[in-house]
Structure formats: C-alpha cells, structure tokens
Enzyme design. Sequence first.
Site, PDB file in Angstrom:
ATOM      1  CB  SER A  46      30.123  36.989  -3.705  1.00 21.54           C
ATOM      2  OG  SER A  46      31.054  36.407  -2.809  1.00 21.54           O
ATOM      3  CB  SER A 550      61.107  17.991  27.174  1.00 19.45           C
ATOM      4  OG  SER A 550      61.901  18.592  28.164  1.00 19.45           O
TER       5      SER A 550
END
Length: 640
Positions: A46, A550
């Site tokens: 930065s 499921s």
Amino acid sequence: MNLENKDPVYVTEALIAEDIDAYLLKHQHKTMLRFITCGSVDDGKSTLIGRLLYDSKMIFEDQLASLENDSRSVGTQGGEIDFALLVDGLAAEREQGITIDVAYRFFATDKRKFIVADTPGHEQYTRNMVTGASTADLAVILIDARQGVLTQTRRHSYLVNLLGIKNVVLAVNKMDLVDYSAERFYEIVSDYSHFAKQIGMDSFLPIPISGLKGDNIVTKSAAMPWYQGPTLLGHLEEAPVNDARMQEQPFRMAVQWVNRPNLDFRGFAGQIGAGQVAPGDAIRVLPSGKTTTVKSIVTFDGDLDQAVAGQSVTITFADEIDCSRGDVIAQTDAPCEVADQFEATLVWMAEQEMLPGRPYILKIGTQTVTATVTEPKYEVNVNTLEHLASKTLGLNAIGVVNISTDRPIPFEAYATNPDLGGFILIDRMSNATVAAGMIHFALRRSQNVHWQALDVDREAHASLKNQKPAVVWFTGLSGSGKSTIANIVEKKLHALGKHTFLLDGDNIRHGLNRDLGFTDADRVENIRRVGEVAKLMTDAGLIVLTAFISPFRSERQMVRDLMAPGEFVEVFVDTPLAVAESRDVKGLYKKARSGQLKNFTGIDSPYELPENAEITVNTVDLTPEDAAERIVQHVLTRMS
C-alpha cells in the site's frame, strides 16, 4: 495549460476544471497497463502504491491535506507521510495496518495510464489476491529486504505464474532499513531465482526500492549507485500489455448480447478477445459450427474497416445463421475447441469445502452452464510444490481436477487465451462465487463418447406401460418414516397396475454405493449416482420411488434438473429431530450421540429443509397409511 508540468506535487480541483477537455484529449489514446502488487503481510504494498500516486501528481489538494493530518494521527512513519493511508480505505485496514480487500487505483503519466490493484498479503485473503490478478498485465511482487522470501511470497508468486502473468517485477522493498546493502539485495534475488525456476517462471526483473523514501520508484536512487537497471515507474511505462499480445492470435469474440433495435438490424455485440477482424472475413459460430462472413463492424462512432483485440463492437453477418449470447465467433480456419469435459486447476475460495459431484454454475466468457467437479487429481502444496492426495478442496486450496459441463462449450487453454480459458464456479443455492479455475485441455473422452440414437425411446416405454414416468423423491431425517411410507405407496400403486421400482437408501449402499461413506462429499456422490439411476428408470417408463435422507438442497435440485418438467415429485417427510431420535429403530442416533458414528445427519451433519416440496407429510399428525394415501392421490392426479 499543461497539468503535468505544474510545480505542486498534487493537482487541485480548480486546475483540472480549468482545462479538463485538453487533459482528457491528451490521455484518451494512451495505452492502459493493469498491474497488481502482492507479497507477504507488511511488505509495503500500500505504501508503494501511495508513493506512485504521490509522485505521479495524482493527489488532490484536499486529499494531500487529509493524508498529512491522518499520518500525524496514526504516527507510524516517524512524522513522514504514511502513503499506505491513500489506499487502505477500510477502517479495519487502518486499525490493523494491513490490506484486507482489493483496492483499485488509477493514475497516469505522460506515457501511459495505469490501473493498479493492491492485493492482501494474509493467507486467509488469498482469494482476494486471485481476483485482483485475474485481469493484470504485470505483477509487482514485493519482498521486505529484512525478511527475504517468505511463505506468502511463494504462494503469490505461484498464483501469479498460474494465472499466466508473464511480466513480473521483484521489488525488494525497505532497502533503507538494510542500509541499501547490495549484498542483501543479491542474496534475496538468488533465493527467489531458485524458487522461480521450480514453478516455471521464465523471467523476472529485480529492482531494489524504498516505497517510503522513494528510492528507484520514479527517479534513480543516489543511495544505490550499484543498481543500473530501470526505475519501477520507468519499467511500468514500457512493459507490454496483454491486448497487444492477444492481437497476434486468431480471431475470437464471445457474444455478450444480440443487438436487435429493429427488424432491419441484427448484430452480435461483445469485446474482441483475440485477433482482428474485418468485413468480408470468414467466421465460424461455436459451438454450432455454422459459418458465414462478416458483413459489417458497427460501433457508436460508425462502421469500422477493422477491429482488434480489446475493442467492443457489434458484428453483423452476411447470412442469417443462429447465434446467441455465450456463443463464440471465431476465425473459420482456426476455430477454438468445443468440449464438455476438461482438466483444470481450481483455486477454492469458499469457507465450505468443494464437494465432488455437486453441480455448480460455471461462467466462462459470456456463457453460463452447469458443471460438476470430480475428486481432485491432486492438491498442490504451494510451499513445497508437492502434489498431495485429496478428496476435496478447502478455503484457498489449489488443486487439479476434471470438470464436466452439461453441454459442450467453446474454450481455449487458459495459457493461450485467459478470456476463454478462465472461469468461475458459483454455488447454485447461495449464488456465491466459490472458485476460480483455469482450463488446461479437453479430456479425450469428451471427443470419443457420443449419444447413441435409440429407436425405442422413453415415450414408447411409457406408452407400453400406459403411464407417465415419474420420480417420487422421499427426503427427511433418519427415522422420519421415509422407507415405511415409500413401501406403502409402492404397494398401493402396484395394486392399481402401475409399474414401479423403489430405490431405498440402505439397500443401494449394499451394492451400487457400497464404496461410499457418510462424509459430505460421499453423500453428494451417493445422491448423484442414485439420480442417474432414477433417470434411466424413468427412460424405461417406470414410476421410481426413492427413500434417501438426501440432506442437501443442491443435490435434490440436481436430480430434479435431470428429469423432464413435472416428472420430479419431492416428498418431505417432516418429522422433528426429537421424534425421529425417540424412534431410533436402528440405534443410529444413540451411536451418533456417543461419538461412535460421525457425520450423522441432524447431529453433527446438517439437514437442509426443502423449500418448495410438492408434498409435505408430518408423521406426527399422520399415520404412515394416511400419508401414503395422500401421496398416491397426488401421483394419480398428476398422471391423469
């Protein structure tokens, strides 16, 4: 008025307003370089970008005043300007002194325009780094001169190379903190060279810098006379951009939308991804393979005699052939490949692990398809470059997998054309991006396996049985009563002369799925196989009943999508966990509670409730017989 030659190191808003038209005219024809900065935490990414913005005079007067004030408040640079504050916009970033999100900044010089992405250094934000690198022409990899080559330096270098970024700068930062030592600089370059060879990085440019002091950023450093190479900005101004490289390849354009403002005009709009095109050129539309020639190249400013990679245009055809969004317009004698199975590298970006066999949404170019991922061939240990056996991929993991799509798509290897070789995977339930991928090549099986035409089709099978095929999918917790109710339903339908078959979860695991366990990944594969079997049985004209926990919505939706519209009937056997556990006919809940049975649904593995089940039966209020009768009536009504 020349904005670049003003004395202040910043540009006032009044100055820009004074001669904005001349300023924009000067910059509009410059090339654009996209680059990223990456490396380990606190390497100074930065700060470096802030210095570039400052030295290129791209800071407004009020921004400079605010920066000076913030620098005094933070007080991390001994009274000097903290350039990182120009880029670290999030409060959390300023508080911690780190980069979390990808920050994009624009600046320009007399020679070129730039878009720079400041990417995070922390390993947990690797996915953000991949996002920033996906469109870059160049990567600046920073190394703290005090720390040398670190783990995250290797990780980011591996990803940069994986993403096909060929122009790499090794910026050895904070040279002021090692007394501008040439010996230390060359020691780091030597260490990095050894690693670069291991990952196949062909070349890189090492530059010793100090982002805080400005050494070798814009001007040569008097403190390092032993360095004779270019400054960082000097190299950025001369580095090649991808658009120039892509112009040398065969013509490719992914169709973004069909431009049809009236009945007299029909064109196909998109950005040219590679090559060049002119009216009269022979082109091929993929995946259909239809051919024609280019009639015209239309833009807002008028028709063009030629268009090249990077330009957004609308192309009209000499002939009326089918073409739609997602198709690729390519050079007739050098088309890209079309396939539905590939080997690819995946970078996994989600907290939830990748589940082989689960369907995901795959977006490549302008096309969206459904895709499934196989178990990884191997996972890459970025630190050691070892290939590790793995059944799945976790957050930030990198692995090589096979991918199957639900239909053939046009593509190219990522190394050749990132636009047609790079893709993302999206979770179908949450719509979150879970992975980024790069295609290596099509699997041979995708070219050698074809659908065989059959004379006796599913309609003929169903007609012979005098019924409509269907899948009645029972889902619910263990002990909810799925198998009991499904068994009664089948007996009732059989008594009515219907042709049925019951697939039960326990029975299937004795044969077809005996190799699967109960991890989330194995549960997904369990349902995938059952879904494919159920589809084949509906092709035979049967009414298929399935009784499986499921637990995941995604897999239930996958099976629904396999069937013709209206053929999938989801039955949610709604039983509270406490009631199901009190029944515990098989003693499974007791084992799960004692820790003897892992990954048990409802205890230490989730069950995702159906959201749009066709039928819901509550086994607290209904007897199995009554529940079965309701389901039979629904099936019969649907078949009438």
